[in-house]
Design a protein around this motif. Structure first.
Motif, mmCIF file in Angstrom:
data_model
loop_
_atom_site.group_PDB
_atom_site.id
_atom_site.type_symbol
_atom_site.label_atom_id
_atom_site.label_comp_id
_atom_site.label_asym_id
_atom_site.label_seq_id
_atom_site.Cartn_x
_atom_site.Cartn_y
_atom_site.Cartn_z
ATOM 1 N N ALA A 238 0.899 -1.077 -0.089
ATOM 2 C CA ALA A 238 0.009 -0.099 0.027
ATOM 3 C C ALA A 238 0.914 1.221 0.040
ATOM 4 O O ALA A 238 1.974 1.212 0.537
ATOM 5 C CB ALA A 238 -0.811 -0.029 1.212
ATOM 6 N N TYR B 233 -6.190 0.763 7.511
ATOM 7 C CA TYR B 233 -5.874 0.497 6.234
ATOM 8 C C TYR B 233 -6.680 1.643 5.416
ATOM 9 O O TYR B 233 -6.177 1.869 4.122
ATOM 10 C CB TYR B 233 -6.174 -0.817 5.681
ATOM 11 C CG TYR B 233 -7.541 -1.329 5.746
ATOM 12 C CD1 TYR B 233 -8.111 -2.018 6.937
ATOM 13 C CD2 TYR B 233 -8.724 -0.724 4.678
ATOM 14 C CE1 TYR B 233 -9.634 -2.234 7.016
ATOM 15 C CE2 TYR B 233 -10.033 -1.255 5.119
ATOM 16 C CZ TYR B 233 -10.377 -1.662 5.975
ATOM 17 O OH TYR B 233 -11.762 -2.106 6.026
ATOM 18 N N TYR C 169 -4.635 4.683 3.522
ATOM 19 C CA TYR C 169 -3.592 4.310 2.428
ATOM 20 C C TYR C 169 -4.332 4.849 1.213
ATOM 21 O O TYR C 169 -5.605 4.177 0.970
ATOM 22 C CB TYR C 169 -3.144 3.155 2.457
ATOM 23 C CG TYR C 169 -2.197 2.866 3.570
ATOM 24 C CD1 TYR C 169 -2.623 2.694 5.018
ATOM 25 C CD2 TYR C 169 -0.891 3.059 3.483
ATOM 26 C CE1 TYR C 169 -1.769 2.658 6.029
ATOM 27 C CE2 TYR C 169 0.007 2.677 4.722
ATOM 28 C CZ TYR C 169 -0.358 2.646 5.878
ATOM 29 O OH TYR C 169 0.423 2.482 7.001
ATOM 30 N N TRP D 13 -3.530 0.752 -3.619
ATOM 31 C CA TRP D 13 -3.360 -0.720 -3.007
ATOM 32 C C TRP D 13 -2.807 -1.668 -4.100
ATOM 33 O O TRP D 13 -3.424 -1.406 -5.382
ATOM 34 C CB TRP D 13 -4.487 -1.566 -2.533
ATOM 35 C CG TRP D 13 -4.705 -0.633 -0.994
ATOM 36 C CD1 TRP D 13 -5.569 0.333 -0.914
ATOM 37 C CD2 TRP D 13 -4.371 -1.290 0.127
ATOM 38 N NE1 TRP D 13 -5.547 0.863 0.392
ATOM 39 C CE2 TRP D 13 -4.857 -0.337 1.057
ATOM 40 C CE3 TRP D 13 -3.718 -2.263 0.464
ATOM 41 C CZ2 TRP D 13 -4.804 -0.425 2.285
ATOM 42 C CZ3 TRP D 13 -3.490 -2.508 1.689
ATOM 43 C CH2 TRP D 13 -4.004 -1.626 2.989
#
Length: 125
Positions: free
Chosen positions: A97, A109, A112, A115
């Motif tokens: 990421a 997560y 971020y 990906w």
């Protein structure tokens, strides 16, 4: 934007090693903080390791400290995760990421921006 692409996953016995790579394509003229997450079946996605844009600062999840090493080669736009002394509990899909701004890592997560598609790591006992 940047597109991370992971490689290097596979099946390994407990105690073995693997090296994951994450090659970034697209806007590689912009630096990003990078991280490796993993998600085991039925579990939440979790941060494993992170590295700042310059590579000077790193973060590791407690359970991988001393076994995993994150590094980056900015000239090659590539981030690595060297995984040694692998355990069955390390089995998961590993994701790369990229984080554009702010603190160089977050355990969330959702913080971020880009990906990869993920690469499977399976550690047999």
């Amino acid at each position: 934007q940047v597109q991370p692409v992971e490689s290097g996953g596979g099946l390994v016995q407990a105690g073995g090693s693997l090296r994951l790579s994450c090659a970034a394509s697209g806007r590689t003229d912009i630096s990003y903080n990078m991280a490796w997450f993993r998600q085991a079946a039925g579990k939440e996605r979790e941060l494993v390791a992170a590295i700042s844009m310059s590579g000077v600062m790193t973060y590791y999840k407690d359970s991988v400290k001393g076994r995993f090493t994150i590094s980056r080669d900015n000239a090659k736009n590539t981030v690595y995760l060297q995984m040694n002394s692998l355990k069955p509990e390390d089995t998961a899909v590993y994701y790369c990421a990229a984080k554009k701004s702010g603190v160089y890592y977050s355990t969330l997560y959702t913080m971020y921006d880009y990906w990869g598609q993920g690469t499977q790591v399976t550690v047999s006992s």
